[in-house]
Design a protein around this motif. Structure first.
Motif, PDB file in Angstrom:
ATOM      1  N   THR A  42       0.834  -1.190   0.000  1.00  0.00           N
ATOM      2  CA  THR A  42       0.000   0.000   0.000  1.00  0.00           C
ATOM      3  C   THR A  42       0.860   1.227   0.000  1.00  0.00           C
ATOM      4  O   THR A  42       2.025   1.196   0.323  1.00  0.00           O
ATOM      5  N   LYS A  72      -6.419  -2.060  -2.809  1.00  0.00           N
ATOM      6  CA  LYS A  72      -7.749  -1.666  -2.388  1.00  0.00           C
ATOM      7  C   LYS A  72      -8.824  -2.369  -3.197  1.00  0.00           C
ATOM      8  O   LYS A  72      -9.912  -2.630  -2.707  1.00  0.00           O
ATOM      9  N   HIS A 132      -9.878   1.022   3.799  1.00  0.00           N
ATOM     10  CA  HIS A 132      -8.769   1.689   3.121  1.00  0.00           C
ATOM     11  C   HIS A 132      -8.968   3.189   2.978  1.00  0.00           C
ATOM     12  O   HIS A 132      -8.145   3.870   2.373  1.00  0.00           O
ATOM     13  N   GLY A 175      -7.129   4.656   5.454  1.00  0.00           N
ATOM     14  CA  GLY A 175      -7.615   4.131   6.726  1.00  0.00           C
ATOM     15  C   GLY A 175      -8.938   4.719   7.173  1.00  0.00           C
ATOM     16  O   GLY A 175      -9.466   5.661   6.593  1.00  0.00           O
ATOM     17  N   TYR A 224      -3.770   0.874   7.446  1.00  0.00           N
ATOM     18  CA  TYR A 224      -4.921   0.064   7.059  1.00  0.00           C
ATOM     19  C   TYR A 224      -5.321  -0.920   8.152  1.00  0.00           C
ATOM     20  O   TYR A 224      -6.239  -1.718   7.966  1.00  0.00           O
TER      21      TYR A 224
END
Length: 435
Positions: free
Chosen positions: A220, A234, A326, A333, A363
């Protein structure tokens, strides 16, 4: 505001738009968003409807400007990091300077008189603003003059200047380079700059993106990262389990939370393999009971002395992330707090209950909630003054330096509406106070 853009086509010329389409990362991002070459390209918009550049677009504009006009003279990460701090990449931002009360505008927050001086006295004429300073709101024009000013500062008084000198002078002028008023900007800049890898680093990661899609699910990027791997993770289909996202200790805490335990048992979840809910687009999200439990646990275990209410954190989460694991857009987050901000809280404010080693840590719902709560705590006493809930909510979304009391209505109404979803819970009589 008189100036308004809906499409990229409204604020760039044909040559620059073609140059953007030729950047592989921009093309991939635009196609993924449903844009079609030959048709108008929509600008991204924040929850308040203001147009902004994504990190991918910001880096592309900067690279194009520097390649054409300042080859090997300016680090693109410097330009991107300054734009991140000055405008949060919003195109139409205007701000009054503390001393002169003059307006700075656009991505790089340029004074119109500075742009005119660079053009008329120093010969920076690749982008003209004759006849209308509103042209400074256009991304290529604004970045061009911001880069030109950086170039001038880099050799101020015919002396090769340090990066710190350039950045602090950009913020406060050459007379305030050593003044305490520009020191925090320099520290924040160093964190923001980390979000933009060097060109060599980016090229390596681009190759990895092309050759290693099978590994993308675990990779990520942070807010500010010019990497598309986060988008892959995601959107990856398949199941997402609570147990793979949070620690065993936090899973035990969740099972011990009576409302969550009841919800999980009712949906036939089993210890060791608790599925996260997904929406119609297959995006994992937290139920309101789960979100409230995470906030309750974080406050009870780490922030009891702050007397903060978990409902406040939940309402902020609803506004900035809609409870998506996500996050939404480039706010990662459930609390939508950027990696650079979280890292600053971790390093400078001493919040160390959770390790923060990479953007992907955000996340984890508990990590995001922890640093989001810490940020709310800091904002509530910003500049050693007790702040109103309206200030804290707006500052959380746009940054404390960008708070405008006249612009709180939309955000505050969204926040109050979200808060009502949690105040209606049985036995919950929280008011709209932060602390």
């Amino acid at each position: 505001m008189a100036t308004s853009f809906s499409y990229w086509d409204d604020c760039v010329n044909h040559r620059d738009l073609e140059a953007m389409w030729r950047v592989p990362e921009v093309k991939a991002e635009w196609l993924k968003a449903g844009e079609v070459k030959g048709q108008k390209v929509h600008l991204s918009r924040d929850p308040d409807g203001q147009p902004y550049l994504t990190q991918t677009e910001m880096r592309a504009v900067t690279d194009i400007i520097i390649r054409r006009n300042f080859p090997s003279q300016i680090d693109p990460r410097m330009v991107c990091a300054i734009a991140e701090l000055e405008s949060d990449r919003q195109l139409l931002v205007m701000r009054t300077t503390p001393n002169s009360k003059e307006l700075t505008v656009g991505l790089m927050q340029i004074l119109p008189k500075t742009a005119h001086w660079l053009m008329s006295d120093l010969g920076y004429g690749a982008y003209g603003i004759e006849g209308s300073q509103a042209l400074l709101f256009q991304p290529f024009t604004n970045v061009y003059f911001g880069a030109a000013y950086i170039r001038w500062l880099s050799n101020f008084e015919d002396i090769a200047r340090s990066e710190e000198f350039i950045v602090r002078a950009y913020k406060g002028g050459t007379k305030r380079v050593t003044h305490k008023s520009t020191l925090q900007f320099w520290k924040s800049y160093l964190l923001a700059k980390e979000s933009f890898p060097s060109r060599n680093s980016f090229d390596e990661r681009r190759s990895e993106f092309r050759s290693g899609l099978s590994q993308a699910h675990s990779r990520t990027g942070s807010v500010g990262s010019f990497v598309l791997l986060s988008d892959i993770s995601k959107e990856t289909s398949g199941d997402t389990y609570w147990d793979s996202r949070v620690s065993a200790e936090n899973m035990e805490d969740m099972w011990n939370h009576p409302v969550v335990r009841k919800e999980w048992i009712k949906s036939k979840q089993e210890p060791g393999k608790v599925l996260m809910a997904r929406d119609e687009k297959n995006r994992p999200y937290l139920s309101r009971a789960e979100l409230k439990a995470v906030a309750d646990i974080i406050l009870f275990k780490y922030l009891q002395t702050k007397k903060m209410k978990s409902t406040i954190l939940c309402a902020i989460s609803e506004v900035v992330s809609m409870r998506f694991l996500h996050g939404v857009g480039e706010r990662p987050g459930i609390m939508g707090i950027s990696y650079s901000t979280a890292y600053w809280i971790y390093m400078q404010l001493g919040y160390r209950a959770y390790k923060l080693e990479s953007p992907e840590d955000l996340y984890n719902p508990f990590v995001s909630m922890y640093f989001g709560a810490a940020y709310v705590t800091w904002l509530s006493e910003y500049e050693e003054r007790e702040r109103t809930p309206e200030f804290v909510v707006q500052a959380y979304c746009v940054g404390p330096q960008n708070v405008n009391p006249q612009d709180t209505n939309t955000l505050w109404l969204k926040f109050e509406e979200a808060l009502s979803s949690y105040q209606d819970r049985k036995g919950n009589n929280d008011s709209c106070s932060i602390m």
